[in-house]
Design a protein around this motif. Sequence first.
Motif: not given
Length: 137
Positions: A23-25, A77-84, A86-94
Amino acid sequence: MTPDRLEALRRLAETRKAADLAALEKLLRAERDCATEIEAIRATRAAELAEPFGASPPGALEARLRWADQRTAELSHRRAEIGERIRAARAAAAVSLGKDKALGELRDRAAREAARARLARAERETPPGEGRRGEFE
């Protein structure tokens, strides 16, 4: 908990880890795609602005520039939404990585403890004089 049960839990955690990393990738790829498209639009816009005056039909350049600005804003705008996301997905992956690692270590520790217990039981059950460790004859 037995090593077998810990291994089963570790396999579940490993599956979750793989899903979280996938999901992160996917999100990282979407973010890169947005960035690539923004750069392409900006390059095209710069090339059109560099053309000599009158090279494009009247109003066409203005329409393309408006579209480029709108599309760039949408992508940003889409890139900013994806960035948020990504941060959540990185936390879940960690978290998933940590669970997988911790369960693997627990499984290894439980396996070592089980092996020690089997060895101690075997030594206790060995009749005297048949190779018990630590006894002097």
